[in-house]
Design an enzyme around this catalytic site. Structure first.
Site, PDB file in Angstrom:
ATOM      1  N   ARG A  42       0.851  -1.186   0.000  1.00 46.84           N
ATOM      2  CA  ARG A  42       0.000   0.000   0.000  1.00 46.84           C
ATOM      3  C   ARG A  42       0.890   1.239   0.000  1.00 46.84           C
ATOM      4  O   ARG A  42       1.947   1.241   0.629  1.00 46.84           O
ATOM      5  CB  ARG A  42      -0.907   0.038   1.244  1.00 46.84           C
TER       6      ARG A  42
ATOM      7  N   HIS B 150      -1.041   0.305  -9.550  1.00 45.69           N
ATOM      8  CA  HIS B 150      -1.728  -0.639  -8.659  1.00 45.69           C
ATOM      9  C   HIS B 150      -2.240  -1.836  -9.480  1.00 45.69           C
ATOM     10  O   HIS B 150      -3.429  -2.182  -9.452  1.00 45.69           O
ATOM     11  CB  HIS B 150      -2.884   0.029  -7.897  1.00 45.69           C
TER      12      HIS B 150
HETATM   13  P1  NAP Z   1      -1.423 -11.600   4.982  1.00 47.99           P
HETATM   14  O1  NAP Z   1      -1.508 -13.000   4.516  1.00 47.99           O
HETATM   15  O2  NAP Z   1      -2.408 -11.115   5.983  1.00 47.99           O
HETATM   16  O3  NAP Z   1       0.071 -11.412   5.562  1.00 47.99           O
HETATM   17  C1  NAP Z   1       0.467 -10.251   6.227  1.00 47.99           C
HETATM   18  C2  NAP Z   1       1.889 -10.429   6.728  1.00 47.99           C
HETATM   19  O4  NAP Z   1       2.328  -9.176   7.289  1.00 47.99           O
HETATM   20  C3  NAP Z   1       1.999 -11.474   7.847  1.00 47.99           C
HETATM   21  O5  NAP Z   1       3.212 -12.176   7.736  1.00 47.99           O
HETATM   22  C4  NAP Z   1       2.012 -10.608   9.094  1.00 47.99           C
HETATM   23  O6  NAP Z   1       2.687 -11.158  10.210  1.00 47.99           O
HETATM   24  C5  NAP Z   1       2.780  -9.400   8.620  1.00 47.99           C
HETATM   25  N1  NAP Z   1       2.477  -8.254   9.474  1.00 47.99           N
HETATM   26  C6  NAP Z   1       1.294  -7.617   9.663  1.00 47.99           C
HETATM   27  N2  NAP Z   1       1.418  -6.628  10.569  1.00 47.99           N
HETATM   28  C7  NAP Z   1       2.708  -6.643  10.961  1.00 47.99           C
HETATM   29  C8  NAP Z   1       3.460  -5.867  11.886  1.00 47.99           C
HETATM   30  N3  NAP Z   1       2.902  -4.875  12.597  1.00 47.99           N
HETATM   31  N4  NAP Z   1       4.754  -6.181  12.064  1.00 47.99           N
HETATM   32  C9  NAP Z   1       5.332  -7.184  11.368  1.00 47.99           C
HETATM   33  N5  NAP Z   1       4.680  -7.972  10.460  1.00 47.99           N
HETATM   34  C10 NAP Z   1       3.383  -7.683  10.268  1.00 47.99           C
HETATM   35  O7  NAP Z   1      -1.489 -10.577   3.760  1.00 47.99           O
HETATM   36  P2  NAP Z   1      -1.231 -10.879   2.194  1.00 47.99           P
HETATM   37  O8  NAP Z   1      -2.360 -11.634   1.618  1.00 47.99           O
HETATM   38  O9  NAP Z   1       0.148 -11.430   2.066  1.00 47.99           O
HETATM   39  O10 NAP Z   1      -1.310  -9.394   1.604  1.00 47.99           O
HETATM   40  C11 NAP Z   1      -0.469  -8.356   2.058  1.00 47.99           C
HETATM   41  C12 NAP Z   1      -0.941  -7.009   1.515  1.00 47.99           C
HETATM   42  O11 NAP Z   1      -0.648  -6.907   0.132  1.00 47.99           O
HETATM   43  C13 NAP Z   1      -2.451  -6.790   1.563  1.00 47.99           C
HETATM   44  O12 NAP Z   1      -2.871  -6.381   2.855  1.00 47.99           O
HETATM   45  C14 NAP Z   1      -2.654  -5.709   0.524  1.00 47.99           C
HETATM   46  O13 NAP Z   1      -2.611  -4.421   1.114  1.00 47.99           O
HETATM   47  C15 NAP Z   1      -1.461  -5.860  -0.412  1.00 47.99           C
HETATM   48  N6  NAP Z   1      -1.889  -6.267  -1.778  1.00 47.99           N
HETATM   49  C16 NAP Z   1      -1.518  -5.488  -2.834  1.00 47.99           C
HETATM   50  C17 NAP Z   1      -1.907  -5.842  -4.110  1.00 47.99           C
HETATM   51  C18 NAP Z   1      -1.475  -5.043  -5.312  1.00 47.99           C
HETATM   52  O14 NAP Z   1      -1.970  -5.264  -6.415  1.00 47.99           O
HETATM   53  N7  NAP Z   1      -0.547  -4.141  -5.180  1.00 47.99           N
HETATM   54  C19 NAP Z   1      -2.671  -6.994  -4.323  1.00 47.99           C
HETATM   55  C20 NAP Z   1      -3.019  -7.776  -3.228  1.00 47.99           C
HETATM   56  C21 NAP Z   1      -2.619  -7.393  -1.945  1.00 47.99           C
HETATM   57  P3  NAP Z   1       2.170 -12.524  10.917  1.00 47.99           P
HETATM   58  O15 NAP Z   1       2.627 -13.632   9.974  1.00 47.99           O
HETATM   59  O16 NAP Z   1       2.885 -12.507  12.216  1.00 47.99           O
HETATM   60  O17 NAP Z   1       0.677 -12.414  10.993  1.00 47.99           O
END
Ligand code: NAP
Length: 310
Positions: free
Chosen positions: A225, A273
């Site tokens: 983001r 994006h």
């Molecule tokens: P996810 O499965 O929820 O994984 C989030 C990861 O971030 C987990 O490893 C989590 O730690 C870690 N995390 C969260 N808060 C943290 C903190 N305060 N300190 C350290 N680590 C932290 O999410 P995802 O599916 O991989 O997606 C990630 C993000 O990508 C989405 O939220 C979205 O904003 C973005 N995204 C972007 C696009 C694009 O087209 N650009 C597309 C899809 C998604 P834990 O393992 O300890 O829970």
């Protein structure tokens, strides 16, 4: 079960068709034509949908995000109290993001910006050979997207670290967590990749103090983001020569204003994006599965943890 569908006009029909292909009995109402509000039991929404509007539906049991990120849905006023929110965890989303990260890691690792500049100037000059095993990659967030990207990078020989909130074991990936882990990882990241959810804890995390810890000549890749990056700090690190480049897919605001310095910055590569785009036909089966679970009172999947913010 009547399902409220709300997304960009151009995506509405594809979503309706994809959901009906999985379950032709669904009663789909396309926003703003919701019909009788008392009939709506689930809402499948894009991040732009106004959460206050969802308070109109007294029988609402579930909100499903059409994307992996839910930061837009959780910001005030947030979802109606007590209503669970599920997000997408989709193979095609994960695959696309893995490709985008790989593309940009290889772009920087293989000195592509330098070779493009040489081509522009008709310069025939071989640069020093890059050594994969010596290019350390740090990934902020080892969730669905980060873990997949880490596996791809590890598979072609990069040493990979991953930063998480809680300790997490991922084969072949050095895990660091918490504030100390963040600093330790940044100090050893030749390429820092952000795949975190946007929460109060992670907003502005890529700032001058973090970038300053990175080795000189490093690169930043942000596919998460725009709010994760303090733009002025990133630009200062690029302009001052501490960082050699950045690949950015996400911005604040979006669309990025035409006069923003990123557009024409020689060290920045941008995509609008588009790193990972939801494909309704791929996502529909899990959405319908969750709708059925909600109707039958069975446990829901891919639920957002409101206390963690993702
Ligand atoms: P996810 O499965 O929820 O994984 C989030 C990861 O971030 C987990 O490893 C989590 O730690 C870690 N995390 C969260 N808060 C943290 C903190 N305060 N300190 C350290 N680590 C932290 O999410 P995802 O599916 O991989 O997606 C990630 C993000 O990508 C989405 O939220 C979205 O904003 C973005 N995204 C972007 C696009 C694009 O087209 N650009 C597309 C899809 C998604 P834990 O393992 O300890 O829970």
């Amino acid at each position: 079960m009547a399902v409220l569908l709300s997304t960009k006009a151009q995506a509405m029909k594809a979503w309706r068709d994809a959901l009906l292909a999985v379950d032709p009995t669904l009663d789909i109402r396309m926003f703003p034509d919701a019909g009788d509000p008392a009939g709506i039991e689930a809402a499948v929404v894009w991040t732009a949908h106004d959460m206050a509007e969802l308070r109109r539906y007294p029988k609402l049991k579930l909100i499903v995000s059409m994307g992996a990120g839910v930061d837009h849905l959780l910001r005030p006023p947030g979802p109606p109290p007590g209503i669970p929110v599920a997000r997408l965890v989709d193979r095609m989303l994960t695959t696309q993001m893995g490709e985008w990260v790989l593309l940009n890691v290889l772009r920087f690792h293989r000195q592509d910006p330098d070779y493009r500049a040489q081509q522009r100037d008709r310069v025939w000059r071989e640069l020093p050979a890059p050594v994969t095993a010596e290019r350390r990659i740090g990934i902020l967030g080892l969730g669905e997207l980060g873990t997949h990207a880490a596996g791809l990078l590890r598979g072609i020989g990069f040493p990979v670290m991953g930063w998480t909130r809680r300790p997490k074991a991922v084969e072949g990936v050095e895990n660091l967590h918490g504030p100390d882990g963040l600093r330790a990882m940044a100090a050893r990241s030749d390429i820092l990749v952000c795949l975190l959810p946007l929460t109060p804890e992670t907003r502005g995390i890529v700032d001058a103090s973090l970038l300053g810890l990175m080795p000189r000549g490093g690169f930043v890749i942000n596919g998460a983001r725009g709010g994760h990056v303090v733009d002025a700090d990133l630009l200062a690190a690029l302009d001052g020569g501490h960082l050699a480049g950045a690949a950015l897919d996400v911005f604040q605001p979006e669309p990025l204003p035409a006069d923003h310095p990123y557009w024409s910055h020689p060290k920045v590569v941008m995509t609008p994006h588009a790193a990972s785009i939801t494909i309704p036909a791929s996502a529909a089966p899990q959405v319908v599965d969750n709708l059925r679970r909600a109707r039958e009172g069975r446990p829901l999947v891919n639920l957002v943890d409101f206390s963690a913010g993702y």
